[in-house]
Design a protein around this motif. Structure first.
Motif, PDB file in Angstrom:
ATOM      1  N   ALA A   1      -6.062   3.470  -2.962  1.00 44.03           N
ATOM      2  CA  ALA A   1      -6.777   2.559  -3.858  1.00 44.03           C
ATOM      3  C   ALA A   1      -8.065   3.190  -4.383  1.00 44.03           C
ATOM      4  O   ALA A   1      -8.478   2.927  -5.521  1.00 44.03           O
ATOM      5  CB  ALA A   1      -7.076   1.247  -3.138  1.00 44.03           C
ATOM      6  N   GLU A   2      -8.700   4.026  -3.562  1.00 45.98           N
ATOM      7  CA  GLU A   2      -9.954   4.655  -3.959  1.00 45.98           C
ATOM      8  C   GLU A   2      -9.762   5.641  -5.107  1.00 45.98           C
ATOM      9  O   GLU A   2     -10.682   5.880  -5.895  1.00 45.98           O
ATOM     10  CB  GLU A   2     -10.575   5.387  -2.767  1.00 45.98           C
ATOM     11  CG  GLU A   2     -10.871   4.494  -1.564  1.00 45.98           C
ATOM     12  CD  GLU A   2     -11.329   5.290  -0.363  1.00 45.98           C
ATOM     13  OE1 GLU A   2     -11.681   6.484  -0.546  1.00 45.98           O
ATOM     14  OE2 GLU A   2     -11.336   4.750   0.756  1.00 45.98           O
ATOM     15  N   TRP A   3      -8.569   6.222  -5.203  1.00 40.28           N
ATOM     16  CA  TRP A   3      -8.317   7.273  -6.168  1.00 40.28           C
ATOM     17  C   TRP A   3      -7.519   6.807  -7.380  1.00 40.28           C
ATOM     18  O   TRP A   3      -7.266   7.605  -8.291  1.00 40.28           O
ATOM     19  CB  TRP A   3      -7.569   8.429  -5.501  1.00 40.28           C
ATOM     20  CG  TRP A   3      -8.368   9.181  -4.499  1.00 40.28           C
ATOM     21  CD1 TRP A   3      -8.239   9.150  -3.145  1.00 40.28           C
ATOM     22  CD2 TRP A   3      -9.436  10.104  -4.766  1.00 40.28           C
ATOM     23  NE1 TRP A   3      -9.152   9.983  -2.548  1.00 40.28           N
ATOM     24  CE2 TRP A   3      -9.901  10.582  -3.526  1.00 40.28           C
ATOM     25  CE3 TRP A   3     -10.038  10.561  -5.932  1.00 40.28           C
ATOM     26  CZ2 TRP A   3     -10.944  11.495  -3.425  1.00 40.28           C
ATOM     27  CZ3 TRP A   3     -11.084  11.466  -5.847  1.00 40.28           C
ATOM     28  CH2 TRP A   3     -11.523  11.926  -4.594  1.00 40.28           C
ATOM     29  N   PHE A   4      -7.110   5.541  -7.409  1.00 42.19           N
ATOM     30  CA  PHE A   4      -6.165   5.148  -8.454  1.00 42.19           C
ATOM     31  C   PHE A   4      -6.773   5.226  -9.848  1.00 42.19           C
ATOM     32  O   PHE A   4      -6.060   5.482 -10.818  1.00 42.19           O
ATOM     33  CB  PHE A   4      -5.617   3.737  -8.206  1.00 42.19           C
ATOM     34  CG  PHE A   4      -4.447   3.417  -9.106  1.00 42.19           C
ATOM     35  CD1 PHE A   4      -3.219   4.023  -8.899  1.00 42.19           C
ATOM     36  CD2 PHE A   4      -4.598   2.535 -10.174  1.00 42.19           C
ATOM     37  CE1 PHE A   4      -2.151   3.755  -9.733  1.00 42.19           C
ATOM     38  CE2 PHE A   4      -3.523   2.266 -11.004  1.00 42.19           C
ATOM     39  CZ  PHE A   4      -2.293   2.871 -10.789  1.00 42.19           C
ATOM     40  N   SER A   5      -8.064   4.995  -9.978  1.00 41.83           N
ATOM     41  CA  SER A   5      -8.694   5.124 -11.295  1.00 41.83           C
ATOM     42  C   SER A   5      -8.582   6.555 -11.810  1.00 41.83           C
ATOM     43  O   SER A   5      -8.376   6.790 -13.011  1.00 41.83           O
ATOM     44  CB  SER A   5     -10.160   4.691 -11.239  1.00 41.83           C
ATOM     45  OG  SER A   5     -10.896   5.498 -10.333  1.00 41.83           O
TER      46      SER A   5
ATOM     47  N   SER B   1       1.716   6.214  -7.096  1.00 39.02           N
ATOM     48  CA  SER B   1       0.645   7.113  -7.538  1.00 39.02           C
ATOM     49  C   SER B   1       1.115   8.559  -7.553  1.00 39.02           C
ATOM     50  O   SER B   1       0.799   9.317  -8.486  1.00 39.02           O
ATOM     51  CB  SER B   1      -0.583   6.963  -6.631  1.00 39.02           C
ATOM     52  OG  SER B   1      -1.115   5.659  -6.702  1.00 39.02           O
ATOM     53  N   GLN B   2       1.878   8.946  -6.534  1.00 36.57           N
ATOM     54  CA  GLN B   2       2.404  10.311  -6.499  1.00 36.57           C
ATOM     55  C   GLN B   2       3.396  10.550  -7.642  1.00 36.57           C
ATOM     56  O   GLN B   2       3.431  11.642  -8.224  1.00 36.57           O
ATOM     57  CB  GLN B   2       3.071  10.588  -5.149  1.00 36.57           C
ATOM     58  CG  GLN B   2       2.115  10.715  -3.975  1.00 36.57           C
ATOM     59  CD  GLN B   2       1.247  11.967  -4.046  1.00 36.57           C
ATOM     60  OE1 GLN B   2       1.489  12.871  -4.839  1.00 36.57           O
ATOM     61  NE2 GLN B   2       0.238  12.044  -3.192  1.00 36.57           N
TER      62      GLN B   2
ATOM     63  N   PHE C   1      -2.621  15.820  -5.638  1.00 39.07           N
ATOM     64  CA  PHE C   1      -1.448  15.629  -4.780  1.00 39.07           C
ATOM     65  C   PHE C   1      -1.868  15.387  -3.333  1.00 39.07           C
ATOM     66  O   PHE C   1      -1.305  14.534  -2.638  1.00 39.07           O
ATOM     67  CB  PHE C   1      -0.536  16.860  -4.826  1.00 39.07           C
ATOM     68  CG  PHE C   1       0.217  17.042  -6.122  1.00 39.07           C
ATOM     69  CD1 PHE C   1       0.214  16.046  -7.091  1.00 39.07           C
ATOM     70  CD2 PHE C   1       0.917  18.198  -6.374  1.00 39.07           C
ATOM     71  CE1 PHE C   1       0.906  16.212  -8.286  1.00 39.07           C
ATOM     72  CE2 PHE C   1       1.619  18.373  -7.555  1.00 39.07           C
ATOM     73  CZ  PHE C   1       1.593  17.378  -8.521  1.00 39.07           C
ATOM     74  N   GLN C   2      -2.842  16.168  -2.861  1.00 35.96           N
ATOM     75  CA  GLN C   2      -3.244  16.067  -1.465  1.00 35.96           C
ATOM     76  C   GLN C   2      -4.403  15.105  -1.234  1.00 35.96           C
ATOM     77  O   GLN C   2      -4.584  14.610  -0.136  1.00 35.96           O
ATOM     78  CB  GLN C   2      -3.616  17.453  -0.923  1.00 35.96           C
ATOM     79  CG  GLN C   2      -4.773  18.121  -1.632  1.00 35.96           C
ATOM     80  CD  GLN C   2      -5.002  19.527  -1.104  1.00 35.96           C
ATOM     81  OE1 GLN C   2      -4.219  20.047  -0.320  1.00 35.96           O
ATOM     82  NE2 GLN C   2      -6.091  20.141  -1.547  1.00 35.96           N
ATOM     83  N   ARG C   3      -5.176  14.820  -2.278  1.00 37.87           N
ATOM     84  CA  ARG C   3      -6.288  13.882  -2.107  1.00 37.87           C
ATOM     85  C   ARG C   3      -5.803  12.440  -1.981  1.00 37.87           C
ATOM     86  O   ARG C   3      -6.398  11.635  -1.271  1.00 37.87           O
ATOM     87  CB  ARG C   3      -7.256  14.000  -3.285  1.00 37.87           C
ATOM     88  CG  ARG C   3      -8.096  15.258  -3.269  1.00 37.87           C
ATOM     89  CD  ARG C   3      -9.232  15.129  -4.268  1.00 37.87           C
ATOM     90  NE  ARG C   3     -10.016  16.354  -4.325  1.00 37.87           N
ATOM     91  CZ  ARG C   3     -11.114  16.483  -5.041  1.00 37.87           C
ATOM     92  NH1 ARG C   3     -11.564  15.468  -5.762  1.00 37.87           N
ATOM     93  NH2 ARG C   3     -11.771  17.630  -5.061  1.00 37.87           N
ATOM     94  N   VAL C   4      -4.748  12.110  -2.713  1.00 38.75           N
ATOM     95  CA  VAL C   4      -4.220  10.748  -2.658  1.00 38.75           C
ATOM     96  C   VAL C   4      -3.410  10.587  -1.376  1.00 38.75           C
ATOM     97  O   VAL C   4      -2.337  11.174  -1.232  1.00 38.75           O
ATOM     98  CB  VAL C   4      -3.340  10.447  -3.885  1.00 38.75           C
ATOM     99  CG1 VAL C   4      -2.687   9.074  -3.750  1.00 38.75           C
ATOM    100  CG2 VAL C   4      -4.175  10.499  -5.158  1.00 38.75           C
TER     101      VAL C   4
ATOM    102  N   GLN D   1       0.833  -1.203   0.000  1.00 40.94           N
ATOM    103  CA  GLN D   1       0.000   0.000   0.000  1.00 40.94           C
ATOM    104  C   GLN D   1       0.868   1.253   0.000  1.00 40.94           C
ATOM    105  O   GLN D   1       0.571   2.224  -0.699  1.00 40.94           O
ATOM    106  CB  GLN D   1      -0.925  -0.008   1.212  1.00 40.94           C
ATOM    107  CG  GLN D   1      -1.958   1.108   1.215  1.00 40.94           C
ATOM    108  CD  GLN D   1      -2.920   0.998   2.378  1.00 40.94           C
ATOM    109  OE1 GLN D   1      -2.639   0.334   3.361  1.00 40.94           O
ATOM    110  NE2 GLN D   1      -4.072   1.634   2.263  1.00 40.94           N
ATOM    111  N   LEU D   2       1.953   1.224   0.775  1.00 37.22           N
ATOM    112  CA  LEU D   2       2.864   2.367   0.822  1.00 37.22           C
ATOM    113  C   LEU D   2       3.544   2.569  -0.530  1.00 37.22           C
ATOM    114  O   LEU D   2       3.652   3.706  -1.021  1.00 37.22           O
ATOM    115  CB  LEU D   2       3.914   2.148   1.920  1.00 37.22           C
ATOM    116  CG  LEU D   2       4.915   3.292   2.135  1.00 37.22           C
ATOM    117  CD1 LEU D   2       4.187   4.562   2.538  1.00 37.22           C
ATOM    118  CD2 LEU D   2       5.932   2.900   3.204  1.00 37.22           C
TER     119      LEU D   2
END
Length: 249
Positions: free
Chosen positions: A218-222, A147-148, A209-212, A140-141
Motif C-alpha cells: 500500500a505504501e508503494w502503490f502511488s 501491483s507486480q 520489483f523488490q521494493r514492493v 492485501q495479497l
C-alpha cells in the motif's frame, strides 16, 4: 484489431522463447528458494509464505524472462521483414504497435502468475508453510500480485518501445540487458550527484520489483501507478508516434 491481437496471442503460445522463459522463471524461483533454505535463520525457523512471496520477484527471476521474450517477440517482425506484410495488408501502424505491446504485457502477466504458482508449490515442499497464509489479508495479497503485474506489464511496454526504436533484436538485447543490471545504479549515482536521492530511480520498474512487498504494498502503490502512467501510457504514445513517422523499410 481483434483479429490481429488474436493472431499475436496465438504466436505467443506457439513461441518456444515464451515457454523457455516460463521454464527459466520456475528454475529461478526454485534456485532462490533453495538458496534461502540454506540460510541459518531459515533452517531454524522456516519461512512464512508471505515473506517468500515478497522475494519471488527479486534477482531478475521474472525480469530476465520478460526481457528475453519481449525483445525477441517485438523485434522478430523487423528482423524477418514481416512488418511490411502487416502494413501492406491495411493494418494501421497504431494497431500493429498496440498488438505487440498488449501481447508482451500479457506474457509478462503470465510470468508473474507462473512465479506465484510455482513459488507456492516449491515453498510447500521445502517449508510446509501454507498456514502462513493466515497471516496475510487476502485483499492485501491480491493487491501485491496486482501491483507486480502492473510493474511487469509496464516493463514489457518499455521493452517494446526500445525494440521499435532500435528495430534490432541484438541492439535491443544489449541495451536492455545493460539497463536491467545497471540502470538503477546509474540513475542512483546521478541522483547522488545532484543531491536528489531516490526520486528518479524508484520510477524504474525493475527497481520496484523488490521494493514492493506483501506487507508494504500500500505504501508503494502511488509509485506503481506512476510507473504505469510513465511506461505503460506515455512511452506507448511516444512509441506509436515514432512508428507512424519513421520509415519501416
Amino acid at each position: 484489431m481483434t483479429n490481429l491481437l488474436r493472431s499475436q496471442i496465438y504466436k505467443l503460445f506457439h513461441n518456444m522463447i515464451f515457454w523457455a522463459g516460463a521454464a527459466l522463471t520456475i528454475c529461478s524461483v526454485l534456485f532462490y528458494a533453495v538458496y534461502e533454505s540454506m540460510k541459518a535463520e531459515t533452517v531454524a525457523n522456516g519461512m512464512p509464505l508471505f515473506q517468500y512471496y515478497s522475494i519471488l520477484f527479486q534477482n531478475y527471476s521474472t525480469g530476465l524472462p520478460v526481457l528475453i521474450f519481449c525483445v525477441v517477440f517485438a523485434s522478430d517482425d523487423f528482423m524477418s521483414g514481416a512488418v511490411h506484410y502487416y502494413i501492406s495488408k491495411g493494418i494501421s501502424r497504431i494497431q500493429y504497435y498496440l498488438s505487440k505491446m498488449i501481447t508482451c504485457a500479457f506474457a509478462a502477466t503470465l510470468y508473474v502468475v507462473i512465479a506465484g504458482i510455482s513459488g507456492t508449490i516449491i515453498s510447500q515442499i521445502l517449508w510446509h508453510n501454507l498456514d502462513g497464509l493466515l497471516q496475510i489479508n487476502t485483499l492485501q495479497l491480491l493487491f501485491f500480485f496486482f501491483s507486480q503485474i502492473i510493474l511487469h506489464a509496464s516493463y514489457a511496454s518499455f521493452l517494446v518501445f526500445t525494440c521499435f526504436l532500435f528495430r534490432s533484436s541484438v541492439i535491443s538485447s544489449v541495451v536492455n540487458m545493460f539497463l536491467l543490471i545497471f540502470g538503477f545504479y546509474i540513475v542512483h549515482r546521478i541522483e547522488d550527484a545532484i543531491w536528489n536521492s531516490y526520486v528518479i530511480s524508484m520510477y524504474w520498474p525493475v527497481a520496484m520489483f523488490q521494493r514492493v512487498q506483501v506487507m508494504t504494498v500500500a505504501e508503494w502503490f502511488s509509485v506503481v501507478a506512476a510507473i504505469f502512467v510513465i511506461h505503460g501510457v506515455l512511452l506507448t504514445c511516444i512509441g506509436i508516434i515514432i512508428m507512424k513517422k519513421r520509415d519501416i523499410k
